[in-house]
Enzyme design. Structure first.
Site, PDB file in Angstrom:
ATOM      1  N   GLY A 111      25.166  -1.172  33.376  1.00 28.97           N
ATOM      2  CA  GLY A 111      25.257  -2.443  34.074  1.00 28.97           C
ATOM      3  C   GLY A 111      23.902  -2.992  34.469  1.00 28.97           C
ATOM      4  CG  ASP A 139      15.562  -1.115  31.514  1.00 29.32           C
ATOM      5  OD1 ASP A 139      14.813  -2.012  31.111  1.00 29.32           O
ATOM      6  OD2 ASP A 139      15.378  -0.489  32.572  1.00 29.32           O
ATOM      7  CD  GLU A 199      -2.548   1.057   2.775  1.00 27.67           C
ATOM      8  OE1 GLU A 199      -3.487   1.847   2.958  1.00 27.67           O
ATOM      9  OE2 GLU A 199      -2.224   0.182   3.601  1.00 27.67           O
ATOM     10  CE  LYS A 231      -7.185   1.492   3.489  1.00 25.86           C
ATOM     11  NZ  LYS A 231      -5.918   1.781   4.218  1.00 25.86           N
ATOM     12  CB  CYS A 271      -4.575  -1.878   3.950  1.00 32.42           C
ATOM     13  SG  CYS A 271      -3.761  -2.200   5.554  1.00 32.42           S
ATOM     14  N   GLY A 293      24.254   5.139  27.115  1.00 32.68           N
ATOM     15  CA  GLY A 293      24.802   4.930  28.444  1.00 32.68           C
ATOM     16  C   GLY A 293      24.599   3.487  28.858  1.00 32.68           C
ATOM     17  CD  GLU A 352      12.815   2.277  33.703  1.00 36.29           C
ATOM     18  OE1 GLU A 352      13.556   1.571  34.401  1.00 36.29           O
ATOM     19  OE2 GLU A 352      13.205   2.896  32.690  1.00 36.29           O
ATOM     20  CG  ASN A 412      15.559  14.055  39.193  1.00 37.79           C
ATOM     21  OD1 ASN A 412      15.469  12.842  39.048  1.00 37.79           O
ATOM     22  ND2 ASN A 412      14.536  14.808  39.567  1.00 37.79           N
ATOM     23  CE  LYS A 415      -2.420  -5.588  12.681  1.00 34.15           C
ATOM     24  NZ  LYS A 415      -1.608  -4.345  12.627  1.00 34.15           N
TER      25      LYS A 415
END
Length: 554
Positions: A304, A307, A58, A125, A161, A301, A413, A384, A193
């Site tokens: 250790g 994430d 498409e 469409k 689609c 970054g 998070e 912070n 999906k």
């Protein structure tokens, strides 16, 4: 509506029709480049695979989604030039391409059939979607007609689609005599999906006694990832051919058409695990975002923690080790285990690795702030500051060397605001933005099943931002197994707080999580984009006002 072709049950022998599914990665906005890709693929399909029809995704001429590029005054001229170029090539196979086409003053999401130098048909469409990440009614009018064409003696119906997900367009084509439905798609990936697509196509094919060829786009476009998975389902509803997900290519299928168009079945690929599928989506999203936007390399970054470990693995797999730089930025609260594990993973993956302490910078900042902070107690402000110093370092490396900063925050998070503006949120692309924390752990185990690059201690020890002594994520949040379930119900399934409590969760946990989600919309608006892997990510899917008076409740 075009007249169906001459194929019938009276034919002496079945007609053969070879369709090639062009599961390719197109660049949004590069109309000349996309037209060239269409021509190159058509020539290859003709020369190597003897194609009668080459079916493209498409809106392949503009790439998908083109968004407000569709409002550019020069759009019509550029599309006309591209279509003229396709006609002038005078290629033998019928090319079925997607393009925005204006007719009667209205713009349509169209399928255009180009064969032997002529435009033989156009289909508009009929069901432009307007939900989740889709906003097609902002741009496109609704088509009203059915198109069934004779291609190589076979009556072929064409849909685009969403037309196949709704009742009407496919059924009308089948009623008009189509034996084969060709469906052009730009269907973005989310978890499970492909299974939903298969179930739909199998039902639609069996109900209407028509075979369906479903060609899907592949590749990353900003937060969206298109997974391919093009397929063919026969008139009895059986899956006959399936192209691999997250791989571009030309995939041929041969039909024998008499009473029906029966595809010749091919071996089906093995069903990938959820973790493998998600990991491939992340790799595809990162690779295409970096390459299509012209970045030479990425920097992140490496703390250790889990994430950043998964983010590094995805980045290195997407781009190669020579284009990835990992930076450890320790502070007095950084454990020796984190230092050891970060170095071990960087070494295992062969990426450039640097260690820059933020301690001297922190001390200078605190000296400067000593007078205004006099008489106050340390709190999240000092925590912070650590994150923001790390953000400054990474952005400086980005500016100097042209590297894209990858941030490492996960969906859990981002949902509750467990992140620092202009700190760990500073960057250009968040790989795990739509990945719940519990799934991050599963992805780590999956990646290690391919080759052990993430130290096991990173996966097994309690998560911590290490911004304070002996800090653990669960000191300020419910356990991630509980948190992710609550977030799924509230963010992705739109349950109210009361409905979530009724599912058996503690009221205090639910009300706390819901409140955190609601008050942190301002942070998410300022966060970098990231790969979408769920049905409802933070981005195009979920648009809540920052300033609002909605109260927790039913």
């Amino acid at each position: 509506m075009a007249t169906p072709g001459t194929a019938s049950a009276d034919s002496d022998s079945p007609r053969k029709l070879r369709v090639v599914m062009a599961q390719l990665d197109f660049l949004v906005g590069d109309i000349p480049g996309n037209a060239e890709l269409v021509l190159k693929a058509t020539r290859q399909a003709h020369e190597q695979q003897k194609a009668d029809i080459v079916l493209f995704p498409e809106l392949c001429l503009t790439g998908y989604p083109p968004e407000d590029l569709l409002l550019r005054p020069s759009l019509d001229l550029r599309i006309a030039e591209a279509l003229e170029r396709l006609q002038q090539a005078n290629l033998e196979p019928a090319m079925l391409i997607g393009a925005p086409v204006r007719s009667g003053g209205l713009l349509y999401n169209a399928a255009v059939v180009v064969e032997k130098g002529e435009i033989r048909g156009r289909y508009f469409k009929r069901c432009p979607p307007n939900y989740q990440v889709f906003d097609e009614r902002r741009y496109f009018a609704e088509g009203r007609d059915t198109l069934v064409m004779d291609i190589k003696g076979v009556p072929v119906g064409i849909t685009v689609c969403e037309d196949i997900w709704k009742d009407g367009p496919l059924e009308d084509a089948a009623a008009a005599g189509a034996q084969l439905i060709l469906n052009l798609n730009a269907s973005p990936y989310d978890i499970d999906k492909q299974a939903r697509r298969k179930a739909l196509l199998e039902r639609k094919a069996a109900d209407n006694r028509v075979s369906i060829v479903y060609t899907n786009l592949v590749g990353g476009q900003d937060e969206l990832v298109f997974d391919g998975g093009s397929m063919v389902v026969d008139h009895a509803g059986a899956l006959a051919v399936e192209a691999p997900q997250f791989a571009d290519g030309l995939f041929p299928v041969e039909f024998l058409c008499e009473h029906h168009c029966q595809p010749i079945s091919q071996p089906l690929p093995a069903e990938p695990s959820l973790e493998a599928n998600v990991y491939n989506a992340l790799v595809t999203g990162v690779r295409d975002y970096v390459n299509k936007n012209g970045f030479k390399s990425v920097v992140l970054g490496l703390s250790g923690g889990i994430d950043s470990a998964v983010t590094l693995a995805v980045a290195a797999d997407a781009l190669g080790k020579d284009r990835v730089r990992a930076v450890m930025m320790p502070f007095r609260y950084t454990s020796s285990a984190s230092l050891e594990d970060a170095e071990a993973q960087a070494s295992a993956m062969g990426v450039q690795y640097d260690v820059f302490s933020i301690e001297p910078m922190y001390d200078v900042f605190m000296q400067t702030l000593a007078k205004p902070f006099e008489g106050t107690r340390p709190d999240t402000t000092e925590e912070n500051l650590q994150a923001r110093l790390r953000g400054v370092l990474l952005m400086s490396l980005s500016n100097k060397f042209g590297s894209l900063v990858l941030t490492t925050g996960n969906k859990s998070e981002m949902a509750v605001g467990y992140s620092t503006l202009y700190g760990d949120m500073a960057g250009g692309f968040d790989v795990l933005k739509d990945v719940p924390k519990t799934l991050v752990f599963r992805l780590a185990w999956y990646r290690n099943s391919l080759s052990p690059v993430i130290p096991e201690r990173v996966i097994t020890r309690p998560p911590s931002a290490e911004l304070a002594p002996d800090q653990k994520d669960e000191d300020s949040l419910p356990g991630y197994d509980i948190l992710d379930q609550i977030l799924n119900l509230y963010v992705e399934r739109d349950y109210s707080a009361e409905a979530i409590v009724a599912e058996g969760f503690e009221r205090a946990d639910v009300e706390r999580v819901v409140r955190l989600v609601d008050i942190n919309e301002y942070k998410r608006r300022q966060a970098p984009i990231g790969v979408r892997i769920t049905e409802r990510g933070f981005g195009k899917d979920r648009r809540y006002p920052i300033t609002n008076g909605w109260k927790i409740g039913k």
